[in-house]
Scaffold this motif. Structure first.
Motif, PDB file in Angstrom:
ATOM      1  N   HIS A   1      10.608 -22.145   4.743  1.00  0.00           N
ATOM      2  CA  HIS A   1      10.960 -20.759   4.429  1.00  0.00           C
ATOM      3  C   HIS A   1      11.677 -20.108   5.617  1.00  0.00           C
ATOM      4  O   HIS A   1      12.702 -19.414   5.449  1.00  0.00           O
ATOM      5  CB  HIS A   1       9.703 -19.985   4.064  1.00  0.00           C
ATOM      6  CG  HIS A   1       9.927 -18.572   3.625  1.00  0.00           C
ATOM      7  ND1 HIS A   1      11.134 -18.098   3.163  1.00  0.00           N
ATOM      8  CD2 HIS A   1       9.083 -17.510   3.579  1.00  0.00           C
ATOM      9  CE1 HIS A   1      11.031 -16.821   2.867  1.00  0.00           C
ATOM     10  NE2 HIS A   1       9.787 -16.438   3.119  1.00  0.00           N
TER      11      HIS A   1
ATOM     12  N   GLU B   1      13.404 -21.654   7.967  1.00  0.00           N
ATOM     13  CA  GLU B   1      14.720 -22.271   8.097  1.00  0.00           C
ATOM     14  C   GLU B   1      15.673 -21.723   7.045  1.00  0.00           C
ATOM     15  O   GLU B   1      16.853 -21.495   7.332  1.00  0.00           O
ATOM     16  CB  GLU B   1      14.608 -23.790   7.976  1.00  0.00           C
ATOM     17  CG  GLU B   1      13.978 -24.447   9.175  1.00  0.00           C
ATOM     18  CD  GLU B   1      13.871 -25.952   9.025  1.00  0.00           C
ATOM     19  OE1 GLU B   1      14.541 -26.524   8.127  1.00  0.00           O
ATOM     20  OE2 GLU B   1      13.111 -26.549   9.801  1.00  0.00           O
ATOM     21  N   LEU B   2      15.189 -21.516   5.825  1.00  0.00           N
ATOM     22  CA  LEU B   2      16.037 -20.927   4.789  1.00  0.00           C
ATOM     23  C   LEU B   2      16.440 -19.513   5.171  1.00  0.00           C
ATOM     24  O   LEU B   2      17.588 -19.101   4.951  1.00  0.00           O
ATOM     25  CB  LEU B   2      15.312 -20.925   3.433  1.00  0.00           C
ATOM     26  CG  LEU B   2      15.258 -22.258   2.688  1.00  0.00           C
ATOM     27  CD1 LEU B   2      14.404 -22.121   1.431  1.00  0.00           C
ATOM     28  CD2 LEU B   2      16.663 -22.699   2.312  1.00  0.00           C
ATOM     29  N   ASP B   3      15.513 -18.758   5.720  1.00  0.00           N
ATOM     30  CA  ASP B   3      15.841 -17.391   6.152  1.00  0.00           C
ATOM     31  C   ASP B   3      16.900 -17.410   7.242  1.00  0.00           C
ATOM     32  O   ASP B   3      17.860 -16.624   7.217  1.00  0.00           O
ATOM     33  CB  ASP B   3      14.583 -16.672   6.668  1.00  0.00           C
ATOM     34  CG  ASP B   3      13.689 -16.188   5.543  1.00  0.00           C
ATOM     35  OD1 ASP B   3      14.151 -16.165   4.381  1.00  0.00           O
ATOM     36  OD2 ASP B   3      12.517 -15.834   5.819  1.00  0.00           O
ATOM     37  N   THR B   4      16.747 -18.298   8.212  1.00  0.00           N
ATOM     38  CA  THR B   4      17.743 -18.351   9.294  1.00  0.00           C
ATOM     39  C   THR B   4      19.091 -18.842   8.776  1.00  0.00           C
ATOM     40  O   THR B   4      20.140 -18.374   9.202  1.00  0.00           O
ATOM     41  CB  THR B   4      17.258 -19.265  10.435  1.00  0.00           C
ATOM     42  OG1 THR B   4      16.966 -20.554   9.912  1.00  0.00           O
ATOM     43  CG2 THR B   4      16.040 -18.683  11.110  1.00  0.00           C
ATOM     44  N   SER B   5      19.082 -19.776   7.825  1.00  0.00           N
ATOM     45  CA  SER B   5      20.359 -20.267   7.292  1.00  0.00           C
ATOM     46  C   SER B   5      21.020 -19.199   6.422  1.00  0.00           C
ATOM     47  O   SER B   5      22.245 -19.094   6.392  1.00  0.00           O
ATOM     48  CB  SER B   5      20.168 -21.559   6.505  1.00  0.00           C
ATOM     49  OG  SER B   5      19.422 -21.312   5.330  1.00  0.00           O
ATOM     50  N   LEU B   6      20.243 -18.385   5.714  1.00  0.00           N
ATOM     51  CA  LEU B   6      20.827 -17.320   4.913  1.00  0.00           C
ATOM     52  C   LEU B   6      21.393 -16.211   5.796  1.00  0.00           C
ATOM     53  O   LEU B   6      22.374 -15.564   5.448  1.00  0.00           O
ATOM     54  CB  LEU B   6      19.784 -16.745   3.942  1.00  0.00           C
ATOM     55  CG  LEU B   6      19.402 -17.650   2.768  1.00  0.00           C
ATOM     56  CD1 LEU B   6      18.321 -16.984   1.931  1.00  0.00           C
ATOM     57  CD2 LEU B   6      20.608 -17.960   1.909  1.00  0.00           C
ATOM     58  N   VAL B   7      20.770 -15.986   6.929  1.00  0.00           N
ATOM     59  CA  VAL B   7      21.283 -14.978   7.853  1.00  0.00           C
ATOM     60  C   VAL B   7      22.582 -15.483   8.486  1.00  0.00           C
ATOM     61  O   VAL B   7      23.523 -14.728   8.702  1.00  0.00           O
ATOM     62  CB  VAL B   7      20.224 -14.658   8.931  1.00  0.00           C
ATOM     63  CG1 VAL B   7      20.800 -13.811  10.042  1.00  0.00           C
ATOM     64  CG2 VAL B   7      19.029 -13.982   8.287  1.00  0.00           C
TER      65      VAL B   7
ATOM     66  N   LYS C   1      24.817 -17.623   7.089  1.00  0.00           N
ATOM     67  CA  LYS C   1      25.839 -17.805   6.064  1.00  0.00           C
ATOM     68  C   LYS C   1      26.727 -16.581   5.882  1.00  0.00           C
ATOM     69  O   LYS C   1      27.919 -16.752   5.672  1.00  0.00           O
ATOM     70  CB  LYS C   1      25.191 -18.189   4.734  1.00  0.00           C
ATOM     71  CG  LYS C   1      25.058 -19.667   4.560  1.00  0.00           C
ATOM     72  CD  LYS C   1      24.840 -20.003   3.128  1.00  0.00           C
ATOM     73  CE  LYS C   1      24.892 -21.504   3.020  1.00  0.00           C
ATOM     74  NZ  LYS C   1      24.680 -21.942   1.687  1.00  0.00           N
ATOM     75  N   PRO C   2      26.217 -15.358   5.898  1.00  0.00           N
ATOM     76  CA  PRO C   2      27.138 -14.244   5.711  1.00  0.00           C
ATOM     77  C   PRO C   2      28.250 -14.231   6.764  1.00  0.00           C
ATOM     78  O   PRO C   2      29.367 -13.835   6.493  1.00  0.00           O
ATOM     79  CB  PRO C   2      26.265 -13.007   5.829  1.00  0.00           C
ATOM     80  CG  PRO C   2      24.900 -13.483   5.451  1.00  0.00           C
ATOM     81  CD  PRO C   2      24.850 -14.909   5.879  1.00  0.00           C
TER      82      PRO C   2
END
Length: 174
Positions: A143, A145-151, A153-154
């Motif tokens: 979770h 890692e997904l949060d950091t990758s979503l941050v 990506k923008p």
């Protein structure tokens, strides 16, 4: 006004009571006699049934009359009969005790087996709770890692050609 409360005469009341008594008094007497007979019969049969059932405490009325006669040999026979009955009761109680001890041993073995199963179940629960904690930690890492990758990506999404692999990318590769 209180004089009009009795609408029947005392003679009519007397006749009514005579009729009622002539009907219900014989019925009452018959029911009383039947009840007395049944009670008397049960009372006479109780000692015999107690002896047949093998009860330990037997009333004196249940002992055969010829055994209670104080004439030398009959008295001795009576005492022997009482001794035999006592021995029978002792043997019956010993048999009952052995059966009850067997049942107690079976139940104790069942309890021990259930305690073993409970201990195994508790070990499994401890093992599964440990695995669950490890899986929860792993899910939390995923979770994060997904949060950091979503941050991240923008920022990449601001360059549409590079992110989507547009014509500029193909030209650089080719």
């Amino acid at each position: 006004m209180s004089m009009h409360l009795l609408a029947i005469s005392l003679f009519e009341l007397g006749q009514f009571l005579r009729i009622v008594l002539w009907v219900f008094l014989p019925i009452f007497v018959i029911v009383l006699l039947i009840t007395t007979y049944i009670h008397h019969r049960r009372k006479r049969q109780a000692p015999r049934l107690a002896l047949e059932a093998g009860e330990l405490l037997v009333p004196v009325e249940a002992i055969p009359a010829e055994l209670l006669q104080p004439e030398g040999d009959n008295l001795y026979k009576g005492l022997l009969w009482i001794k035999e009955k006592f021995e029978e009761y002792r043997l019956q109680s010993d048999e009952r005790m052995s059966v009850l001890k067997g049942q107690l041993d079976q139940r104790a073995a069942t309890i021990e087996a259930l305690k073993g199963e409970l201990a195994q179940a508790q070990e499994k629960i401890a093992d599964l709770s440990g695995k669950l904690e490890n899986n929860m930690e792993l899910l939390m890492k995923i979770h994060k890692e997904l949060d950091t990758s979503l941050v991240a990506k923008p920022a990449v999404a601001a360059m549409p050609e590079a992110a989507s692999g547009g014509p500029g990318e193909l030209a650089k590769e080719g």
